[in-house]
Motif scaffolding. Structure first.
Motif, PDB file in Angstrom:
ATOM      1  N   MET A   9       0.794  -1.294  -0.248  1.00 13.15           N
ATOM      2  CA  MET A   9      -0.037   0.020   0.085  1.00 13.15           C
ATOM      3  C   MET A   9       0.945   1.283  -0.128  1.00 13.15           C
ATOM      4  O   MET A   9       1.271   1.691   1.124  1.00 13.15           O
ATOM      5  N   HIS A  10       1.124   1.726  -1.269  1.00 12.16           N
ATOM      6  CA  HIS A  10       2.183   2.847  -1.271  1.00 12.16           C
ATOM      7  C   HIS A  10       1.219   4.000  -1.088  1.00 12.16           C
ATOM      8  O   HIS A  10       1.846   5.268  -1.082  1.00 12.16           O
ATOM      9  N   GLU A  11       0.012   4.166  -0.894  1.00 11.05           N
ATOM     10  CA  GLU A  11      -0.826   5.151  -0.369  1.00 11.05           C
ATOM     11  C   GLU A  11      -0.344   6.005   0.772  1.00 11.05           C
ATOM     12  O   GLU A  11      -0.259   7.096   1.235  1.00 11.05           O
ATOM     13  N   VAL A  12       0.042   5.280   1.897  1.00 12.15           N
ATOM     14  CA  VAL A  12       0.714   5.651   3.083  1.00 12.15           C
ATOM     15  C   VAL A  12       1.935   6.631   3.109  1.00 12.15           C
ATOM     16  O   VAL A  12       2.065   7.532   3.356  1.00 12.15           O
ATOM     17  N   SER A  13       2.933   6.013   2.331  1.00 17.86           N
ATOM     18  CA  SER A  13       4.131   6.896   2.003  1.00 17.86           C
ATOM     19  C   SER A  13       4.024   8.045   1.205  1.00 17.86           C
ATOM     20  O   SER A  13       4.605   9.111   1.452  1.00 17.86           O
ATOM     21  N   MET A  14       2.925   8.048   0.161  1.00 23.75           N
ATOM     22  CA  MET A  14       2.465   9.023  -0.690  1.00 23.75           C
ATOM     23  C   MET A  14       1.791  10.128   0.131  1.00 23.75           C
ATOM     24  O   MET A  14       2.128  11.137   0.110  1.00 23.75           O
ATOM     25  N   ALA A  15       0.970   9.654   1.077  1.00 24.08           N
ATOM     26  CA  ALA A  15       0.280  10.684   1.809  1.00 24.08           C
ATOM     27  C   ALA A  15       1.231  11.175   2.702  1.00 24.08           C
ATOM     28  O   ALA A  15       1.011  12.562   3.188  1.00 24.08           O
ATOM     29  N   ASN A  16       2.286  10.555   3.398  1.00 25.61           N
ATOM     30  CA  ASN A  16       3.288  11.279   4.343  1.00 25.61           C
ATOM     31  C   ASN A  16       3.894  12.265   3.564  1.00 25.61           C
ATOM     32  O   ASN A  16       4.083  13.332   4.399  1.00 25.61           O
ATOM     33  N   ALA A  17       4.232  12.094   2.230  1.00 26.48           N
ATOM     34  CA  ALA A  17       5.080  12.958   1.911  1.00 26.48           C
ATOM     35  C   ALA A  17       4.254  14.192   1.636  1.00 26.48           C
ATOM     36  O   ALA A  17       4.557  15.375   1.505  1.00 26.48           O
ATOM     37  N   ILE A  18       2.923  13.998   0.978  1.00 27.00           N
ATOM     38  CA  ILE A  18       2.036  15.309   1.057  1.00 27.00           C
ATOM     39  C   ILE A  18       1.777  15.808   2.085  1.00 27.00           C
ATOM     40  O   ILE A  18       1.857  17.235   1.898  1.00 27.00           O
ATOM     41  N   VAL A  19       1.672  15.009   3.202  1.00 27.56           N
ATOM     42  CA  VAL A  19       1.184  16.035   4.461  1.00 27.56           C
ATOM     43  C   VAL A  19       2.615  16.750   4.834  1.00 27.56           C
ATOM     44  O   VAL A  19       2.604  17.938   5.209  1.00 27.56           O
ATOM     45  N   GLU A  20       3.842  16.250   4.819  1.00 29.90           N
ATOM     46  CA  GLU A  20       4.898  16.924   5.099  1.00 29.90           C
ATOM     47  C   GLU A  20       5.164  18.321   4.052  1.00 29.90           C
ATOM     48  O   GLU A  20       5.573  19.282   4.700  1.00 29.90           O
ATOM     49  N   THR A  21       4.813  17.916   2.837  1.00 25.67           N
ATOM     50  CA  THR A  21       4.999  19.211   1.989  1.00 25.67           C
ATOM     51  C   THR A  21       4.071  20.166   2.246  1.00 25.67           C
ATOM     52  O   THR A  21       4.368  21.263   2.223  1.00 25.67           O
ATOM     53  N   VAL A  22       2.769  20.054   2.563  1.00 25.40           N
ATOM     54  CA  VAL A  22       1.528  20.842   2.777  1.00 25.40           C
ATOM     55  C   VAL A  22       1.833  21.565   4.164  1.00 25.40           C
ATOM     56  O   VAL A  22       2.019  22.870   4.176  1.00 25.40           O
ATOM     57  N   ILE A  23       2.209  21.008   5.156  1.00 32.93           N
ATOM     58  CA  ILE A  23       2.822  21.413   6.461  1.00 32.93           C
ATOM     59  C   ILE A  23       3.825  22.217   6.294  1.00 32.93           C
ATOM     60  O   ILE A  23       3.889  23.529   7.090  1.00 32.93           O
ATOM     61  N   ASN A  24       5.016  21.952   5.520  1.00 36.00           N
ATOM     62  CA  ASN A  24       6.035  22.849   5.463  1.00 36.00           C
ATOM     63  C   ASN A  24       5.588  24.178   4.517  1.00 36.00           C
ATOM     64  O   ASN A  24       6.017  25.309   5.035  1.00 36.00           O
ATOM     65  N   SER A  25       4.715  24.161   3.673  1.00 39.28           N
ATOM     66  CA  SER A  25       4.245  25.231   2.923  1.00 39.28           C
ATOM     67  C   SER A  25       3.416  26.053   3.685  1.00 39.28           C
ATOM     68  O   SER A  25       3.758  27.421   3.635  1.00 39.28           O
ATOM     69  N   ALA A  26       2.746  25.563   4.460  1.00 42.24           N
ATOM     70  CA  ALA A  26       1.636  26.352   5.633  1.00 42.24           C
ATOM     71  C   ALA A  26       2.730  27.042   6.554  1.00 42.24           C
ATOM     72  O   ALA A  26       2.274  28.511   6.648  1.00 42.24           O
ATOM     73  N   LYS A  27       3.586  26.214   6.943  1.00 46.32           N
ATOM     74  CA  LYS A  27       4.719  27.172   7.855  1.00 46.32           C
ATOM     75  C   LYS A  27       5.240  28.346   7.178  1.00 46.32           C
ATOM     76  O   LYS A  27       5.412  29.447   7.767  1.00 46.32           O
ATOM     77  N   LYS A  28       5.845  28.044   6.067  1.00 45.41           N
ATOM     78  CA  LYS A  28       6.256  29.311   5.074  1.00 45.41           C
ATOM     79  C   LYS A  28       5.576  30.534   5.114  1.00 45.41           C
ATOM     80  O   LYS A  28       5.628  31.519   4.580  1.00 45.41           O
ATOM     81  N   ASN A  29       4.153  30.094   4.980  1.00 44.36           N
ATOM     82  CA  ASN A  29       3.082  31.073   4.785  1.00 44.36           C
ATOM     83  C   ASN A  29       2.266  31.644   6.019  1.00 44.36           C
ATOM     84  O   ASN A  29       1.471  32.316   5.983  1.00 44.36           O
ATOM     85  N   ASN A  30       2.871  31.381   7.159  1.00 40.45           N
ATOM     86  CA  ASN A  30       2.344  31.678   8.249  1.00 40.45           C
ATOM     87  C   ASN A  30       0.940  31.261   8.638  1.00 40.45           C
ATOM     88  O   ASN A  30       0.060  31.994   8.938  1.00 40.45           O
ATOM     89  N   ALA A  31       0.540  30.220   8.206  1.00 39.80           N
ATOM     90  CA  ALA A  31      -1.045  29.787   8.194  1.00 39.80           C
ATOM     91  C   ALA A  31      -1.209  29.188   9.766  1.00 39.80           C
ATOM     92  O   ALA A  31      -0.398  28.705  10.284  1.00 39.80           O
ATOM     93  N   ASN A  32      -2.438  29.804  10.076  1.00 39.38           N
ATOM     94  CA  ASN A  32      -2.806  29.194  11.503  1.00 39.38           C
ATOM     95  C   ASN A  32      -3.772  27.904  11.025  1.00 39.38           C
ATOM     96  O   ASN A  32      -3.768  26.868  12.099  1.00 39.38           O
ATOM     97  N   LYS A  33      -4.321  27.735   9.850  1.00 38.08           N
ATOM     98  CA  LYS A  33      -5.005  26.658   9.611  1.00 38.08           C
ATOM     99  C   LYS A  33      -4.981  26.298   8.346  1.00 38.08           C
ATOM    100  O   LYS A  33      -4.820  27.181   7.414  1.00 38.08           O
ATOM    101  N   ILE A  34      -5.151  24.934   7.968  1.00 35.54           N
ATOM    102  CA  ILE A  34      -5.198  24.672   6.392  1.00 35.54           C
ATOM    103  C   ILE A  34      -6.706  24.343   5.999  1.00 35.54           C
ATOM    104  O   ILE A  34      -7.022  23.346   6.718  1.00 35.54           O
TER     105      ILE A  34
END
Length: 124
Positions: A1-26
C-alpha cells in the motif's frame, strides 16, 4: 500500500508550505493523481486524514482529482486516453495503444501526483 508513503510526503509538503506562509489553519488541499500511479483515491484520502490528526492539517478538506492516462503511439500515431483495468490484481500498469495494440508508446500524462493548491487561514 504505497498510499501511506505518498500521503506522508504530501502531509509533510503541505505542512512545510503552511509554515512558510504563516498559516494558522489549512482549510483545503487539492491533489491530482494520475491513473498510472495506481494510487487509490479513497485510500489516499483516508491516509491523509489519519496522518493529519493532531497537526495543522486536522479537519482539512482533501479534494482528490483522478487524471486519466494519455499516450502517444509511436506505431500508428494515436494520441489520447487509454483504458486502465482497475479490477486487475497488479502492481504495475501495462499500457498499450487502444488503436493498434502496440506497446511502443510515450506516456503524456497519468503518472503525476501533485498538490495543486492549498487554501490556508493566516494568523495576524
Amino acid at each position: 500500500m504505497h498510499e501511506v508513503s505518498m500521503a506522508n510526503a504530501i502531509v509533510e509538503t503541505v505542512i512545510n508550505s503552511a509554515k512558510k506562509n504563516n498559516a494558522n489553519k489549512i482549510l483545503e488541499v487539492k491533489i491530482e493523481v494520475g491513473e498510472l500511479t495506481l494510487l487509490n483515491p479513497e485510500q489516499l484520502k483516508f491516509c491523509l486524514e489519519t496522518l493529519s490528526k493532531d497537526t495543522i492539517l486536522e479537519n482539512t478538506k482533501f479534494k482528490i482529482q483522478k487524471n486519466p492516462a494519455r499516450i502517444s503511439c509511436n506505431c500508428c500515431g494515436y494520441e489520447g486516453k487509454v483504458k486502465i483495468d482497475d479490477n486487475s490484481d497488479h502492481y504495475l500498469a501495462f499500457v498499450s495503444c487502444p488503436k493498434c495494440g502496440c506497446m511502443d508508446i510515450k506516456i503524456l500524462s497519468g503518472r503525476e501526483c501533485n498538490v495543486k493548491s492549498i487554501k490556508i487561514e493566516k494568523g495576524d
